[in-house]
Each structure stands twice: as C-alpha cells, then as structure tokens.
Motif scaffolding. Sequence first.
Motif, mmCIF file in Angstrom:
data_model
loop_
_atom_site.group_PDB
_atom_site.id
_atom_site.type_symbol
_atom_site.label_atom_id
_atom_site.label_comp_id
_atom_site.label_asym_id
_atom_site.label_seq_id
_atom_site.Cartn_x
_atom_site.Cartn_y
_atom_site.Cartn_z
ATOM 1 N N ASN A 140 0.791 -1.237 0.000
ATOM 2 C CA ASN A 140 0.000 0.000 0.000
ATOM 3 C C ASN A 140 0.826 1.291 0.000
ATOM 4 O O ASN A 140 0.264 2.376 0.163
ATOM 5 C CB ASN A 140 -0.962 0.032 1.206
ATOM 6 N N LYS A 141 2.156 1.180 -0.186
ATOM 7 C CA LYS A 141 2.932 2.419 -0.217
ATOM 8 C C LYS A 141 4.100 2.394 -1.208
ATOM 9 O O LYS A 141 4.694 3.439 -1.478
ATOM 10 C CB LYS A 141 3.443 2.782 1.174
ATOM 11 N N GLY A 142 4.432 1.239 -1.752
ATOM 12 C CA GLY A 142 5.465 1.181 -2.764
ATOM 13 C C GLY A 142 4.894 1.431 -4.148
ATOM 14 O O GLY A 142 3.691 1.663 -4.312
ATOM 15 N N TYR A 143 5.741 1.397 -5.152
ATOM 16 C CA TYR A 143 5.277 1.570 -6.525
ATOM 17 C C TYR A 143 6.253 0.888 -7.475
ATOM 18 O O TYR A 143 7.399 0.577 -7.106
ATOM 19 C CB TYR A 143 5.121 3.051 -6.879
ATOM 20 N N VAL A 144 5.802 0.626 -8.704
ATOM 21 C CA VAL A 144 6.636 -0.003 -9.718
ATOM 22 C C VAL A 144 6.595 0.829 -10.986
ATOM 23 O O VAL A 144 5.807 1.780 -11.098
ATOM 24 C CB VAL A 144 6.167 -1.451 -10.014
ATOM 25 N N TYR A 145 7.435 0.472 -11.940
ATOM 26 C CA TYR A 145 7.533 1.204 -13.206
ATOM 27 C C TYR A 145 7.064 0.294 -14.337
ATOM 28 O O TYR A 145 7.604 -0.787 -14.544
ATOM 29 C CB TYR A 145 8.982 1.632 -13.428
ATOM 30 N N ILE A 146 6.002 0.746 -15.041
ATOM 31 C CA ILE A 146 5.421 -0.056 -16.125
ATOM 32 C C ILE A 146 5.207 0.817 -17.355
ATOM 33 O O ILE A 146 4.516 1.836 -17.291
ATOM 34 C CB ILE A 146 4.054 -0.653 -15.721
ATOM 35 N N ASN A 147 5.807 0.429 -18.467
ATOM 36 C CA ASN A 147 5.588 1.108 -19.747
ATOM 37 C C ASN A 147 5.693 2.632 -19.654
ATOM 38 O O ASN A 147 4.848 3.377 -20.143
ATOM 39 C CB ASN A 147 4.219 0.707 -20.314
ATOM 40 N N GLY A 148 6.729 3.087 -18.982
ATOM 41 C CA GLY A 148 7.000 4.518 -18.914
ATOM 42 C C GLY A 148 6.259 5.269 -17.828
ATOM 43 O O GLY A 148 6.391 6.491 -17.729
ATOM 44 N N LYS A 149 5.494 4.564 -16.996
ATOM 45 C CA LYS A 149 4.747 5.220 -15.920
ATOM 46 C C LYS A 149 4.932 4.462 -14.609
ATOM 47 O O LYS A 149 5.253 3.276 -14.605
ATOM 48 C CB LYS A 149 3.257 5.299 -16.261
ATOM 49 N N THR A 150 4.698 5.176 -13.497
ATOM 50 C CA THR A 150 4.740 4.520 -12.195
ATOM 51 C C THR A 150 3.345 4.095 -11.796
ATOM 52 O O THR A 150 2.349 4.749 -12.127
ATOM 53 C CB THR A 150 5.322 5.450 -11.116
ATOM 54 N N SER A 151 3.292 2.976 -11.073
ATOM 55 C CA SER A 151 2.009 2.410 -10.664
ATOM 56 C C SER A 151 2.078 2.023 -9.197
ATOM 57 O O SER A 151 3.000 1.314 -8.778
ATOM 58 C CB SER A 151 1.683 1.187 -11.521
ATOM 59 N N PRO A 152 1.127 2.478 -8.367
ATOM 60 C CA PRO A 152 1.177 2.219 -6.927
ATOM 61 C C PRO A 152 0.747 0.797 -6.558
ATOM 62 O O PRO A 152 -0.138 0.215 -7.191
ATOM 63 C CB PRO A 152 0.198 3.242 -6.352
ATOM 64 N N ILE A 153 1.384 0.270 -5.539
ATOM 65 C CA ILE A 153 0.996 -1.034 -5.002
ATOM 66 C C ILE A 153 -0.280 -0.874 -4.193
ATOM 67 O O ILE A 153 -0.411 0.064 -3.393
ATOM 68 C CB ILE A 153 2.112 -1.607 -4.103
ATOM 69 N N ILE A 154 -1.225 -1.764 -4.402
ATOM 70 C CA ILE A 154 -2.466 -1.746 -3.622
ATOM 71 C C ILE A 154 -2.627 -3.088 -2.903
ATOM 72 O O ILE A 154 -2.395 -4.147 -3.469
ATOM 73 C CB ILE A 154 -3.701 -1.462 -4.514
ATOM 74 N N GLY A 155 -2.987 -3.012 -1.653
ATOM 75 C CA GLY A 155 -3.114 -4.231 -0.853
ATOM 76 C C GLY A 155 -1.761 -4.738 -0.402
ATOM 77 O O GLY A 155 -0.715 -4.140 -0.678
ATOM 78 N N ARG A 156 -1.793 -5.861 0.294
ATOM 79 C CA ARG A 156 -0.566 -6.419 0.845
ATOM 80 C C ARG A 156 0.238 -7.186 -0.207
ATOM 81 O O ARG A 156 -0.323 -7.875 -1.052
ATOM 82 C CB ARG A 156 -0.895 -7.351 2.006
#
Length: 310
Positions: free
Chosen positions: A232-248
Amino acid sequence: KKLLEFGVKYFAVSNINEALELREFTDLPVLILGYTDAKYADILAENKITQTILSYDYAISLKPKSVLNCHIAVDTGMGRVGLRYDDAEIFEKIEKIKKLSNINFTHLFTHFAGADMVTSYTEKQYERIIAISNSVNLPFHCQNSAASVNTNLKGEFVRLGISMYGIKPDEGMLLPYELTPVMTFKSVIGHIQTLKKGEFVSYGMTYQAQEDIKIAVICAGYADGYPRVLSNKGYVYINGKTSPIIGRVCMDMFMVNVTDIDVKVGDEIELFGKNILVNKVAKIAGTIGYEIVCGISKRVCRVPDGTVNR
C-alpha cells in the motif's frame, strides 16, 4: 571477466562457500572477511583462500598443514571483530601471530563505522590503523564504497561494495561522480482484472477500491525478496509510468493500480533499477539500499542482459 578488465586484482567475500564458488572462476586472491571454522583451515590453504584473523585466540586455533595466507582485522572503533586498537598487548599478539606455524600474515585491515557521514570519527579510526600499521611494518586496507571517495584516506586496497552496483552508500551522500545503476529487479504482469468499487484486494482487506479500477498482478513477492512492508505504499515502473501497489504484498505476487496505463499480460515491470532507484525503495521500506539488494532471493533468475526469465 568485466571486473578483471577494469583492473580488479583481489576479491573479498563473506564466507568459505562464497570463496570456493569464486575460486572456480579465478586464480586471483580471495579474502574471507568473516569467520571460518578452524576445522576448514586445510581447505582454505589448499584452495589458496585468504582468511581474516578475527582475534588472537582464533589465530592460534588455525592449524593448517600447509601455508594459509591471512589478514588481521583491527577493531579501530567499529566494535565488531578484530584485535582492539587499545589492547595493551596488541603488538605482542601480532608478533606471536606472525610466528605461528604455516600462517602467512600479509596485511592488516579495519572497517569504518561511519564513512558515509561527515565525521571526525572516521579520521580517528584512520589514524589508529596507520599507527598500528607503522608499528608492525605491514600494509593495510580500510576503504569501503563510502570511504573510497575520501581522497584523504589511503590503503593497499579499496573494498568496493554497493557502489559497484551503481548505488550510493547513502542517497544523501555527495559524490564527485555520477553512479549508474547496473542492477535491475524485474518481473512481469501475470494477470489483469477489474476491481469494482467497494471490493477489496489481497490479504487482510487493507485496500478497498473507491471506484472501479484496473489492476495488474505482478509475479513477485516477499519470497523473492520484495519487502512486504511496501504494501500500500510502494510503486513499480510499467511502460514509462509509475504504478502504486495496492493491498498487501503476498509471498509470490502483489497487485498494482494500472487504470491509466496501457498494459497486457506478459509486460515487463521494474521493481527497482534506473527508473526507480533502490535507495528510494529502501526509504519507503524504512531500511537501506544494502538490505534491499542483498534480500533478493536465490529463486530470482540472474541474467546479464536485464531480460526477464521466469
């Protein structure tokens, strides 16, 4: 092979298993920085592996049948291993170690407790190892990644660690050069679905959708070394954009919100690398980059060209 091309002439490892594995690929000297059970002294000597002397008692416990090369660790303020710099008998102990049968003692070394900080403590440690080195007339090494940028510090070797990965010892540390990350932790999207308004995702129902969203399931989890604390607080990089982690974050997978990203199953995603610096991930996780990098488990494939192989 690349390291050899760059002029590396010495290797340092944590334990005998790493040393023996490395010995299969190089005849260059390999130093074990930590403890090895004395019963393996012959194996160390036979494989020409250099062992660290952690204490005087440890030194006399080593009884190899053939010559074993050793470096003596000196505790100048780290409070970890080595002969204490303030031991009244340190010089006497070093001379006794020199006379031990089949022990070829060639160097001293110490480790700095705060080389990544602007502090006089490192200077004190440095002064202590120089004084001892001069007294016993033996070369020493002391510089880790952080200390390697301090031009006032000298030594026989520079023990680079995390900086070889293109990662700063500390994100706030000022360096006289730019580092480029050479390690990228990647995975792929294994599934895509819509999470409807009011629905929960993952264990513990810690995330509830406030509207209909598109989510992607990432094929990595804490069993791979991706910290659960990023839930619920990290993020990843996908196809040129960042995407937040949701859930555990789960053992083998975790979910991210990709509502505004064009994705498909099989797309590569970056967990950290050039687009998401590992030290930023570490800050979110409340730790340091060293722990994140070292935490990647053995089940994660290591590939030289950065492609995903899962």
